[in-house]
Design a protein around this motif. Structure first.
Motif, PDB file in Angstrom:
ATOM      1  N   ILE A  90      61.814 107.003 -35.419  1.00 18.40           N
ATOM      2  CA  ILE A  90      61.861 108.488 -35.650  1.00 18.40           C
ATOM      3  C   ILE A  90      64.378 108.374 -36.358  1.00 18.40           C
ATOM      4  O   ILE A  90      64.339 106.853 -35.899  1.00 18.40           O
ATOM      5  N   HIS A  91      64.598 109.434 -36.810  1.00 19.78           N
ATOM      6  CA  HIS A  91      66.457 109.513 -37.957  1.00 19.78           C
ATOM      7  C   HIS A  91      65.471 108.173 -38.885  1.00 19.78           C
ATOM      8  O   HIS A  91      66.319 106.798 -38.964  1.00 19.78           O
ATOM      9  N   ILE A  92      64.570 108.334 -39.885  1.00 19.14           N
ATOM     10  CA  ILE A  92      64.009 107.436 -40.997  1.00 19.14           C
ATOM     11  C   ILE A  92      65.175 107.995 -41.956  1.00 19.14           C
ATOM     12  O   ILE A  92      65.006 108.620 -42.631  1.00 19.14           O
ATOM     13  N   ARG A 111      75.973  97.539 -41.077  1.00 20.02           N
ATOM     14  CA  ARG A 111      76.971  98.138 -41.004  1.00 20.02           C
ATOM     15  C   ARG A 111      76.776  99.650 -40.683  1.00 20.02           C
ATOM     16  O   ARG A 111      78.315 100.142 -40.743  1.00 20.02           O
ATOM     17  N   MET A 112      75.721 100.202 -41.560  1.00 15.92           N
ATOM     18  CA  MET A 112      75.690 101.134 -40.311  1.00 15.92           C
ATOM     19  C   MET A 112      75.786 101.678 -38.901  1.00 15.92           C
ATOM     20  O   MET A 112      75.662 102.764 -38.224  1.00 15.92           O
ATOM     21  N   GLY A 113      75.812 100.747 -38.423  1.00 17.98           N
ATOM     22  CA  GLY A 113      75.406 100.548 -37.266  1.00 17.98           C
ATOM     23  C   GLY A 113      74.239 100.957 -36.309  1.00 17.98           C
ATOM     24  O   GLY A 113      73.871 101.959 -35.742  1.00 17.98           O
ATOM     25  N   HIS A 114      73.083 100.784 -37.583  1.00 16.13           N
ATOM     26  CA  HIS A 114      71.523 100.581 -37.037  1.00 16.13           C
ATOM     27  C   HIS A 114      70.676  99.810 -36.887  1.00 16.13           C
ATOM     28  O   HIS A 114      71.155  99.206 -37.513  1.00 16.13           O
ATOM     29  N   MET A 115      70.228  99.114 -35.904  1.00 15.51           N
ATOM     30  CA  MET A 115      69.061  98.473 -35.931  1.00 15.51           C
ATOM     31  C   MET A 115      68.035  98.635 -37.484  1.00 15.51           C
ATOM     32  O   MET A 115      67.708  99.664 -37.266  1.00 15.51           O
ATOM     33  N   GLY A 132      78.365 111.541 -32.795  1.00 17.24           N
ATOM     34  CA  GLY A 132      78.876 113.616 -33.625  1.00 17.24           C
ATOM     35  C   GLY A 132      78.805 112.915 -34.874  1.00 17.24           C
ATOM     36  O   GLY A 132      79.633 113.099 -35.722  1.00 17.24           O
ATOM     37  N   ASP A 133      78.377 111.917 -35.807  1.00 16.14           N
ATOM     38  CA  ASP A 133      77.817 112.102 -37.425  1.00 16.14           C
ATOM     39  C   ASP A 133      77.280 113.033 -37.507  1.00 16.14           C
ATOM     40  O   ASP A 133      76.775 113.957 -36.995  1.00 16.14           O
ATOM     41  N   VAL A 134      77.896 113.489 -38.667  1.00 13.27           N
ATOM     42  CA  VAL A 134      77.269 114.973 -39.514  1.00 13.27           C
ATOM     43  C   VAL A 134      75.786 115.456 -39.769  1.00 13.27           C
ATOM     44  O   VAL A 134      75.739 116.165 -39.126  1.00 13.27           O
ATOM     45  N   ASP A 135      75.048 114.565 -39.807  1.00 11.00           N
ATOM     46  CA  ASP A 135      73.544 114.876 -38.704  1.00 11.00           C
ATOM     47  C   ASP A 135      73.195 115.039 -37.963  1.00 11.00           C
ATOM     48  O   ASP A 135      72.599 115.935 -37.879  1.00 11.00           O
ATOM     49  N   ALA A 136      73.821 115.194 -37.056  1.00  8.16           N
ATOM     50  CA  ALA A 136      73.592 115.256 -35.379  1.00  8.16           C
ATOM     51  C   ALA A 136      74.901 116.783 -35.441  1.00  8.16           C
ATOM     52  O   ALA A 136      74.237 117.153 -34.309  1.00  8.16           O
TER      53      ALA A 136
HETATM   54  C1  MLT Z   1      74.227 107.096 -39.804  1.00 11.04           C
HETATM   55  O1  MLT Z   1      73.704 107.152 -39.091  1.00 11.04           O
HETATM   56  O2  MLT Z   1      74.623 105.905 -39.662  1.00 11.04           O
HETATM   57  C2  MLT Z   1      75.136 108.756 -40.104  1.00 11.04           C
HETATM   58  O3  MLT Z   1      74.164 109.929 -40.398  1.00 11.04           O
HETATM   59  C3  MLT Z   1      75.836 108.807 -41.614  1.00 11.04           C
HETATM   60  C4  MLT Z   1      76.089 109.744 -42.366  1.00 11.04           C
HETATM   61  O4  MLT Z   1      76.815 110.331 -41.101  1.00 11.04           O
HETATM   62  O5  MLT Z   1      76.103 110.175 -43.772  1.00 11.04           O
END
Ligand code: MLT
Ligand code: MN
Length: 312
Positions: A277-279, A250-254, A91-95
């Motif tokens: 991807i998602h760099i 903290r951002m939930g990314h490896m 549900g992130d804004v970028d998605a």
């Molecule tokens: C993320 O991938 O952590 C999000 O896109 C962060 C965001 O919403 O800016």
């Protein structure tokens, strides 16, 4: 099956509007081989006529304009689109923001987890997608299903599965740091196994992932192709570059490097083709010839870029 990378960057894109970091500056100037990259999305087609979009990035309108495959046909009705379905993995804004750019009354089907469709339902701005034209179809997790467009099957079978992730940034509250998983609920972040219905050729798309746990490792083992989260190269890079006081964890990314990074954890999995991807705009792999880029390529990984074509 043909895959087009519509956007390779993480949230914010490259350059990010308010960023004077090295990558953003060089991408703005076209210096040292850095090129602007839009936010992460791919388009997939089994027949090169009907397309399924995975994640609706804020730049979706630009991405459609930049990719002729996604243009309306000139030999059909005055309003038409080859985009038959949009799949949302979180549900992130970028998605999700790009959904608002698909509001001109064109029928397509919108797929997401119950959790993500619930978030969209709570945000009335998405009602601009007329429910009579845009059906919202929940993923049945861990069960393959055929993607349908408004006029029938799109020739693609998808299985969606939960991966370790994070609640979207705008839903974080004061409890987010209190427990493991940042308050994540099932379906906040899913990975997809995407297959050609006829040939069975398939690949995985996991563009957001907090850790590669046993379950995910088992699923990806021996896969012919995986697109994978590559938000940061090192957990602290945004802090080190003075951009933001947050780690990748903290951002939930490896992150890519290190003992628990994606290069090391993928090593024993025997995945054929591996594409980052998602760099994030802070990530040194954006920069051709950088130590980080050389290291990922030496480890057999590719770095996605806007317009990249991949066939499976
Ligand atoms: C993320 O991938 O952590 C999000 O896109 C962060 C965001 O919403 O800016
Ligand atoms: Mn993101």
């Amino acid at each position: 099956m043909l895959i087009k990378v519509l956007g390779a960057a993480a949230g914010g894109g490259l350059p990010q509007w308010n960023c004077a970091g090295r990558n953003s500056v060089d991408a703005r100037l076209g210096r040292d081989g850095l090129k602007p990259q839009t936010q992460a999305s791919i388009a997939v087609s089994a027949n090169e006529r009907d397309w399924v979009i995975v994640n609706a990035a804020p730049e979706l309108r630009q991405q459609i304009n930049d990719n002729p495959e996604l243009h309306p046909r000139s030999d059909a009705a005055a309003r038409n689109s080859p985009i038959k379905a949009v799949l949302i993995t979180n549900g992130d804004v970028d998605a999700v923001a790009g959904l608002l750019s698909l509001r001109e009354g064109q029928p397509f089907n919108l797929y997401g987890s119950d959790r993500v469709l619930g978030i969209l339902a709570q945000n009335s701005i998405f009602n601009v997608l007329d429910p009579a034209k845009v059906r919202r179809i929940p993923f049945v997790l861990d069960t393959p299903f055929e993607i349908e467009g408004p006029d029938g099957p799109a020739g693609i079978v998808v299985e969606a599965f939960t991966v370790p992730g994070k609640v979207p940034l705008y839903l974080e509250d004061e409890t987010v740091g209190a427990a493991g998983g940042f308050g994540t609920k099932e379906g906040d972040t899913v990975g997809l196994r995407i297959a050609d219905t006829d040939s069975g050729a398939h690949f995985f798309y996991v563009a957001a992932c907090a850790s590669l746990d046993e379950r995910l490792a088992k699923r990806l083992r021996g896969a012919p192709l995986v697109f994978f989260d590559s938000t940061l190269f090192t957990d602290n890079e945004m802090i080190d570059q003075g951009l933001m006081p947050k780690t990748g964890t903290r951002m939930g990314h490896m992150n890519i490097s290190g003992e628990n990074g994606s290069i090391a954890t993928f090593e024993p999995l025997g995945v054929g083709r591996r594409i980052f991807i998602h760099i994030n705009n802070s990530n040194p792999v954006h920069r051709p010839g950088s130590d980080a880029r050389v290291a990922v390529e030496a480890a057999g990984w590719e770095v996605a870029y806007d317009g990249m074509r991949v066939e499976v």
